[in-house]
Design an enzyme around this catalytic site. Sequence first.
Site, PDB file in Angstrom:
ATOM      1  N   LYS A   1      -6.937 -10.516   5.340  1.00 41.94           N
ATOM      2  CA  LYS A   1      -6.216 -10.565   6.613  1.00 41.94           C
ATOM      3  C   LYS A   1      -6.164  -9.150   7.173  1.00 41.94           C
ATOM      4  O   LYS A   1      -5.344  -8.333   6.762  1.00 41.94           O
ATOM      5  CB  LYS A   1      -4.793 -11.093   6.464  1.00 41.94           C
ATOM      6  CG  LYS A   1      -4.106 -11.333   7.831  1.00 41.94           C
ATOM      7  CD  LYS A   1      -2.611 -11.151   7.805  1.00 41.94           C
ATOM      8  CE  LYS A   1      -2.176  -9.718   7.937  1.00 41.94           C
ATOM      9  NZ  LYS A   1      -2.484  -9.106   9.273  1.00 41.94           N
TER      10      LYS A   1
ATOM     11  N   GLU B   1      -0.389   0.343  -1.191  1.00 39.73           N
ATOM     12  CA  GLU B   1      -0.689   1.697  -0.727  1.00 39.73           C
ATOM     13  C   GLU B   1       0.070   1.870   0.579  1.00 39.73           C
ATOM     14  O   GLU B   1      -0.257   1.234   1.583  1.00 39.73           O
ATOM     15  CB  GLU B   1      -2.204   1.868  -0.540  1.00 39.73           C
ATOM     16  CG  GLU B   1      -2.654   3.311  -0.506  1.00 39.73           C
ATOM     17  CD  GLU B   1      -2.378   4.003   0.809  1.00 39.73           C
ATOM     18  OE1 GLU B   1      -1.414   4.811   0.859  1.00 39.73           O
ATOM     19  OE2 GLU B   1      -3.100   3.748   1.780  1.00 39.73           O
TER      20      GLU B   1
ATOM     21  N   CYS C   1      -1.814   8.137   6.617  1.00 38.80           N
ATOM     22  CA  CYS C   1      -0.668   8.206   5.711  1.00 38.80           C
ATOM     23  C   CYS C   1      -0.672   9.478   4.873  1.00 38.80           C
ATOM     24  O   CYS C   1       0.370   9.896   4.382  1.00 38.80           O
ATOM     25  CB  CYS C   1      -0.624   6.970   4.817  1.00 38.80           C
ATOM     26  SG  CYS C   1      -2.165   6.630   3.950  1.00 38.80           S
TER      27      CYS C   1
ATOM     28  N   GLU D   1       8.193   9.182   8.583  1.00 40.59           N
ATOM     29  CA  GLU D   1       6.765   9.189   8.892  1.00 40.59           C
ATOM     30  C   GLU D   1       6.583   8.901  10.380  1.00 40.59           C
ATOM     31  O   GLU D   1       6.953   7.835  10.862  1.00 40.59           O
ATOM     32  CB  GLU D   1       6.038   8.145   8.043  1.00 40.59           C
ATOM     33  CG  GLU D   1       4.535   8.218   8.182  1.00 40.59           C
ATOM     34  CD  GLU D   1       3.817   7.226   7.287  1.00 40.59           C
ATOM     35  OE1 GLU D   1       2.711   7.545   6.823  1.00 40.59           O
ATOM     36  OE2 GLU D   1       4.360   6.125   7.060  1.00 40.59           O
TER      37      GLU D   1
END
Length: 479
Positions: free
Chosen positions: A174, A249, A282, A382
Amino acid sequence: MIEKRDFYINGRWVAPAHPRDLAVIDPSSEEPCAVISLGDKADTDAAVAAAKAALPHWVATPAAERLACVERILAVYTDRAAEMARAISLEMGAPIDMALNDQVAAGTWHITNFITAFRDFSFLRPLGPHAPGAMIAQEAVGVAGLITPWNWPMNQVTLKVVPALLAGCTMVLKPSEVAPLSSLLWAEIVDAAGVPPGVFNLVNGDGAGVGTQLSTHPDVDMISFTGSTRAGVAITKAAADTLKKVCLELGGKGANLIFADADADAVKRGVRHCFNNSGQSCNAPTRMLVQRPIYDQAVEIARDLAQATRVASAHEPGKHIGPVVSQVQYDRIQTLIETGLREGARLVAGGPGRPEGLNRGYFVRPTVFADVTPDMTIAREEIFGPVLSIIPFETEAEALAIANDTPYGLTNYVQSQDGARRNRLARQLKSGMVEMNGQPRGAGAFFGGVRASGRAREGGHWGIEEFLDTKSISGWDGV
């Protein structure tokens, strides 16, 4: 308008059970560029059933044949690299040259490294000379649900699909519904390479729909997810009732420790890395920790480089950064820039709003804040945009404390000519990866973090092992 409503299930392109159109937005223009359909439970169930049915044959396929299959995928992927770059540039805003040279090339890099790792991979080995007849076997987990993000589409698709294939797993992918075009092209590549029906399946959908359906499905043995920490927590909870393996992750808030003895290009290197992919990585070094003797100079270098960083349409050739991926992402970044100003950080470049001359598209001004303190929001959350926070420090101990003062733990960076210092910090920084003096991690090294960054190990032989269960056997004949 590109129309890509079908899903790839059991080796065929099939229409959705209940079509639900979603427009794909070109972030450079804010205009629809394609339409896909979001899947529902019937589509997910069909894809999982195909993967389950194909599993016994694929597990039993000799490792050499699985390797040959991946080698064919690499050949087709290479042939269609320019087409893949155009899809990535259109769907998520990577400048076209960067899309080819970095985004597509990341997939090539990972596939090649997996092939190298697999050639020496052993699924059965002795425990050791101390235990005659004791063996350790590694066997495919089973049906894997793969959920990938929009920011580095082929980087993440190849890090999941390829090791799953090599391990003997079957799968349902997906991709992000925000950037699905590259993954639909990937399904064409897999098909052209002759992957058997049912081994690889793709269903488009959102996290609340297909993502949750895969996470809770009793016939899915494993979920491999890349995305936000918030979503990773939700997936872990959703998967708990079926006790499936979960590999995550997740996000990061990397610290870049620049000491007074760092090489002359250390600051420039850090700024460029932070702004690469419009800050949507990231592992971006978004917290630049600079030792006091060179702090003012570093701020000036960062300011000048930010002001010189060109922002333009993803469809233009050349070296520049493109838009961020969506209105949602743009609004979040703007809110965090405003928060930085409100909390007292010193703005030295960029700031709120779009760059001059760009009044359409999700373009963000390359932004640098100085005199940031570790408790400020921009130092803790973040941002996922081209926003750099510069924090001063006096001593190595202080730098280490600031760097580790985060819930995340993906990548940290060290810039120093003192080898003993680098080695100390590499062991003391709480992260899955540490990169020093601009040296890249070696071919086949894994990508992954600790704590709120998740604990997946993607890439090389570690990435293959993520899709394997380990079995201990005694009484083996012939050892």
